[in-house]
Scaffold this active site. Structure first.
Site, PDB file in Angstrom:
ATOM      1  N   HIS A  31     -31.294  45.904  18.981  1.00  8.04           N
ATOM      2  CA  HIS A  31     -30.047  45.186  19.568  1.00  8.04           C
ATOM      3  C   HIS A  31     -30.630  44.438  20.698  1.00  8.04           C
ATOM      4  O   HIS A  31     -29.741  44.235  21.722  1.00  8.04           O
ATOM      5  CB  HIS A  31     -29.295  46.265  20.171  1.00  8.04           C
ATOM      6  CG  HIS A  31     -28.503  46.918  19.383  1.00  8.04           C
ATOM      7  ND1 HIS A  31     -27.362  46.581  18.972  1.00  8.04           N
ATOM      8  CD2 HIS A  31     -28.396  48.246  18.824  1.00  8.04           C
ATOM      9  CE1 HIS A  31     -26.470  47.132  18.047  1.00  8.04           C
ATOM     10  NE2 HIS A  31     -27.144  48.347  17.983  1.00  8.04           N
ATOM     11  N   ASP A  63     -32.128  41.245  19.656  1.00  5.08           N
ATOM     12  CA  ASP A  63     -32.251  39.823  18.944  1.00  5.08           C
ATOM     13  C   ASP A  63     -31.135  38.859  19.451  1.00  5.08           C
ATOM     14  O   ASP A  63     -31.458  37.768  19.804  1.00  5.08           O
ATOM     15  CB  ASP A  63     -32.153  39.916  17.436  1.00  5.08           C
ATOM     16  CG  ASP A  63     -30.961  40.657  17.091  1.00  5.08           C
ATOM     17  OD1 ASP A  63     -30.265  41.451  17.669  1.00  5.08           O
ATOM     18  OD2 ASP A  63     -30.519  40.383  15.651  1.00  5.08           O
ATOM     19  N   LEU A 115     -31.688  49.179   5.441  1.00  4.09           N
ATOM     20  CA  LEU A 115     -33.208  48.749   5.124  1.00  4.09           C
ATOM     21  C   LEU A 115     -33.391  47.368   4.645  1.00  4.09           C
ATOM     22  O   LEU A 115     -34.257  46.652   4.075  1.00  4.09           O
ATOM     23  CB  LEU A 115     -34.056  49.817   4.335  1.00  4.09           C
ATOM     24  CG  LEU A 115     -34.126  51.172   4.977  1.00  4.09           C
ATOM     25  CD1 LEU A 115     -34.674  51.947   3.967  1.00  4.09           C
ATOM     26  CD2 LEU A 115     -34.868  51.124   6.409  1.00  4.09           C
ATOM     27  N   SER A 137     -31.919  46.189   1.609  1.00  2.00           N
ATOM     28  CA  SER A 137     -31.825  45.710   0.342  1.00  2.00           C
ATOM     29  C   SER A 137     -31.046  44.328   0.156  1.00  2.00           C
ATOM     30  O   SER A 137     -31.634  43.695  -0.917  1.00  2.00           O
ATOM     31  CB  SER A 137     -31.296  46.809  -0.477  1.00  2.00           C
ATOM     32  OG  SER A 137     -29.873  46.928  -0.566  1.00  2.00           O
ATOM     33  N   GLU A 155     -25.699  35.440   2.857  1.00  2.00           N
ATOM     34  CA  GLU A 155     -25.191  36.640   3.491  1.00  2.00           C
ATOM     35  C   GLU A 155     -24.146  36.150   4.372  1.00  2.00           C
ATOM     36  O   GLU A 155     -22.949  36.843   4.468  1.00  2.00           O
ATOM     37  CB  GLU A 155     -26.489  37.014   4.373  1.00  2.00           C
ATOM     38  CG  GLU A 155     -26.066  38.589   4.832  1.00  2.00           C
ATOM     39  CD  GLU A 155     -26.562  39.904   4.035  1.00  2.00           C
ATOM     40  OE1 GLU A 155     -27.687  39.590   3.499  1.00  2.00           O
ATOM     41  OE2 GLU A 155     -25.871  40.808   4.244  1.00  2.00           O
ATOM     42  N   ASP A 171     -33.714  39.925   9.145  1.00  2.00           N
ATOM     43  CA  ASP A 171     -34.035  40.628   7.913  1.00  2.00           C
ATOM     44  C   ASP A 171     -34.562  39.598   6.838  1.00  2.00           C
ATOM     45  O   ASP A 171     -35.611  40.110   6.123  1.00  2.00           O
ATOM     46  CB  ASP A 171     -32.608  41.091   7.437  1.00  2.00           C
ATOM     47  CG  ASP A 171     -31.917  42.103   7.967  1.00  2.00           C
ATOM     48  OD1 ASP A 171     -32.689  42.415   9.180  1.00  2.00           O
ATOM     49  OD2 ASP A 171     -30.978  42.565   8.006  1.00  2.00           O
ATOM     50  N   TYR A 196     -20.872  47.016  17.467  1.00  2.00           N
ATOM     51  CA  TYR A 196     -21.844  45.764  17.487  1.00  2.00           C
ATOM     52  C   TYR A 196     -21.143  44.657  18.213  1.00  2.00           C
ATOM     53  O   TYR A 196     -21.786  44.278  19.256  1.00  2.00           O
ATOM     54  CB  TYR A 196     -22.168  45.203  16.234  1.00  2.00           C
ATOM     55  CG  TYR A 196     -23.102  44.104  15.909  1.00  2.00           C
ATOM     56  CD1 TYR A 196     -24.592  44.506  15.894  1.00  2.00           C
ATOM     57  CD2 TYR A 196     -22.674  42.730  16.123  1.00  2.00           C
ATOM     58  CE1 TYR A 196     -25.510  43.317  15.999  1.00  2.00           C
ATOM     59  CE2 TYR A 196     -23.483  41.810  15.991  1.00  2.00           C
ATOM     60  CZ  TYR A 196     -25.076  42.066  15.998  1.00  2.00           C
ATOM     61  OH  TYR A 196     -25.818  41.161  15.863  1.00  2.00           O
TER      62      TYR A 196
HETATM   63  P1  ADP Z   1     -28.524  46.982   3.224  1.00  2.00           P
HETATM   64  O1  ADP Z   1     -29.034  45.672   3.303  1.00  2.00           O
HETATM   65  O2  ADP Z   1     -28.687  47.643   4.569  1.00  2.00           O
HETATM   66  O3  ADP Z   1     -29.192  47.638   2.015  1.00  2.00           O
HETATM   67  P2  ADP Z   1     -25.889  45.987   2.613  1.00  2.00           P
HETATM   68  O4  ADP Z   1     -24.410  46.495   2.239  1.00  2.00           O
HETATM   69  O5  ADP Z   1     -25.976  44.943   3.459  1.00  2.00           O
HETATM   70  O6  ADP Z   1     -26.830  47.119   2.896  1.00  2.00           O
HETATM   71  O7  ADP Z   1     -26.317  45.347   0.852  1.00  2.00           O
HETATM   72  C1  ADP Z   1     -26.145  46.280  -0.133  1.00  2.00           C
HETATM   73  C2  ADP Z   1     -25.598  45.638  -1.241  1.00  2.00           C
HETATM   74  O8  ADP Z   1     -26.712  44.703  -1.679  1.00  2.00           O
HETATM   75  C3  ADP Z   1     -25.340  46.328  -2.505  1.00  2.00           C
HETATM   76  O9  ADP Z   1     -24.147  46.958  -2.343  1.00  2.00           O
HETATM   77  C4  ADP Z   1     -25.606  45.511  -3.471  1.00  2.00           C
HETATM   78  O10 ADP Z   1     -24.316  44.722  -3.675  1.00  2.00           O
HETATM   79  C5  ADP Z   1     -26.647  44.584  -3.171  1.00  2.00           C
HETATM   80  N1  ADP Z   1     -27.997  45.041  -3.550  1.00  2.00           N
HETATM   81  C6  ADP Z   1     -29.052  45.530  -2.984  1.00  2.00           C
HETATM   82  N2  ADP Z   1     -30.130  45.870  -4.016  1.00  2.00           N
HETATM   83  C7  ADP Z   1     -29.606  45.695  -5.000  1.00  2.00           C
HETATM   84  C8  ADP Z   1     -29.984  46.002  -6.402  1.00  2.00           C
HETATM   85  N3  ADP Z   1     -31.381  46.477  -6.589  1.00  2.00           N
HETATM   86  N4  ADP Z   1     -29.376  45.834  -7.341  1.00  2.00           N
HETATM   87  C9  ADP Z   1     -27.975  45.361  -7.206  1.00  2.00           C
HETATM   88  N5  ADP Z   1     -27.466  44.938  -6.156  1.00  2.00           N
HETATM   89  C10 ADP Z   1     -28.391  45.144  -4.981  1.00  2.00           C
HETATM   90 MG    MG Z   2     -27.807  43.982   4.267  1.00  2.00          MG
END
Ligand code: ADP
Ligand code: MG
Length: 391
Positions: free
Chosen positions: A33, A35, A123, A125, A158, A170, A220
């Site tokens: 918190h 950045d 994390l 993703s 994003e 990220d 936030y």
């Molecule tokens: P975080 O970034 O914290 O994991 P977010 O809500 O920002 O959570 O992003 C998650 C979204 O990213 C998922 O709901 C999906 O839409 C997409 N995503 C991430 N990894 C994958 C994957 N391996 N396959 C398909 N979609 C993915």
């Molecule tokens: Mg995310």
């Protein structure tokens, strides 16, 4: 032993994939918190992340499948792509849209994704899937984007295609991460330093509280406003642009300018956390994990008591960690109110840690966390032989 992803690719597209890429997820080791206050964060790439297998299909079409969601989408090549509801393939689609907008000429591709990082748990993703797609397109079609261009493009996906107002940390961490290094990064200037982070006989345990981060967004925004109020109060006597322009000693001299007790607590967290990041950088480069762990615990306590963005789930993980002598340090990571905590755990003791933290947490919270072990890994790139998943 066969390659799990090639098997899945063949099942989906009746042929072998020609290209394979990997992009990690990330954790923020310390510096939470701050950045948005001009301070330093310290993320690193982890060895869990998103795999992408891809092949040209000689057709005017993009096909997408994710093993995680077990859904397939198909979309013809066109000049403009629109977000399609809330489906996951918006992430690769948004990347494609940015390439097309920049006049890059693309051809039909079959994509297969698989993430072994927890999805939707803080994390990143999302940054991982954006960056791996951008990296792959840049490589396959020999576009001339630099790595930093790809980071900015993924962030724009994003912000503008998905519609989430997040910072650049990220995407930066998953692209620029390096094995056994933490990135000490200023998110405003993008100045960074890769700090040697040899974890020695410790690994990074990632504990997903499995609690949805419901409050995270509204709180936030509230914290951002509180920090602005603190800055304004301090600017009465100090010529500063960000809270992190001052250190703890200066803060203690001028904190009387902030009359609102809550706002003062928020500023105290931000300024002391920024100082902790600097100390953490020194501790890591000296291989002083004990000191680094102490700073992690101090960071957590401050996020719980002064910034008030933790919660009983994250606190429970840290509370247990403090009782385990094989844990050097632990803290919540990310925006808070759920999501994940991290702990530095002796590798030989990881199984015991995972079992005990699960029992402790389940007893107190009523459901189980998910526990993963990871190391500090490399940023996005071609999939390396040692990263393949064998079954
Ligand atoms: P975080 O970034 O914290 O994991 P977010 O809500 O920002 O959570 O992003 C998650 C979204 O990213 C998922 O709901 C999906 O839409 C997409 N995503 C991430 N990894 C994958 C994957 N391996 N396959 C398909 N979609 C993915
Ligand atoms: Mg995310």
């Amino acid at each position: 032993m066969r390659d799990f992803l090639q098997i899945e690719f063949k099942k989906t597209y009746q042929k072998q994939a020609e290209h394979a890429y990997f992009s990690p997820g990330r954790v923020n080791l310390i510096g939470e918190h701050i950045d948005y206050n001009g301070g330093l964060v310290m993320p690193c790439a982890v060895t869990l992340g998103t795999y992408l297998l891809v092949s040209p299909n000689n057709e005017e079409v993009f096909r997408f499948r994710s093993v995680n969601f077990d859904e397939q989408f198909e979309i013809p090549l066109q000049k403009d792509y629109k977000k399609d509801g809330k489906t996951w393939y918006n992430y690769p689609l948004g990347v494609i849209q940015h390439f097309v907008k920049d006049d890059k000429s693309l051809k039909g591709l079959d994509f297969l994704y698989f993430g072994n990082i927890p999805i939707g748990s803080g994390l990143s993703s999302s940054a991982s899937i954006e960056v791996v797609t951008a990296f792959a397109l840049n490589d396959l079609f020999e576009c001339d984007y630099s790595k930093l261009d790809l980071v900015k493009l993924a962030k724009s996906v994003e912000n503008n295609f998905i519609g989430l107002n997040s910072g650049i940390m990220d995407q930066f961490a998953v692209a620029f991460g390096e094995k056994n290094k933490a990135l000490m990064l200023n998110c405003d200037t993008l100045d960074y330093q890769a700090v040697d982070s040899n974890l020695g006989d410790h690994i990074l345990a990632i504990i997903n509280t499995n609690k949805p981060r419901k409050l995270a967004e509204s709180k936030y925004n509230e914290r951002v406003l509180e920090c602005k109020a603190a800055l304004k109060a301090l600017q009465q006597e100090l010529d500063i642009h960000n809270l992190c322009d001052i250190d703890t000693a200066t803060f203690e001299k001028y904190e009387h300018l902030i009359t609102d007790a809550i706002v003062k607590k928020r500023a105290e967290h931000v300024i002391k956390e920024n100082d902790r990041v600097k100390l953490a950088g020194v501790a890591l480069s000296n291989n002083n994990l004990a000191e680094f762990g102490r700073l992690m615990y101090a960071s957590h306590d401050s996020l719980r008591d002064l910034y008030e963005v933790s919660g009983k789930e994250l606190d429970t993980v840290v509370e247990y960690s403090k009782t385990n002598p094989d844990v050097a340090g632990a803290r919540m990571t990310g925006a808070g109110f759920g999501g994940c905590a991290i702990a530095l755990v002796k590798e030989s003791s990881f199984e015991k840690f995972a079992k005990e933290v699960t029992e402790y947490y389940t007893k107190k919270i009523g459901y189980a966390p998910s526990v993963y072990s990871s190391l500090i890994g490399d940023g996005v790139g071609l999939l390396k032989e040692e990263q393949a998943i064998r079954v």
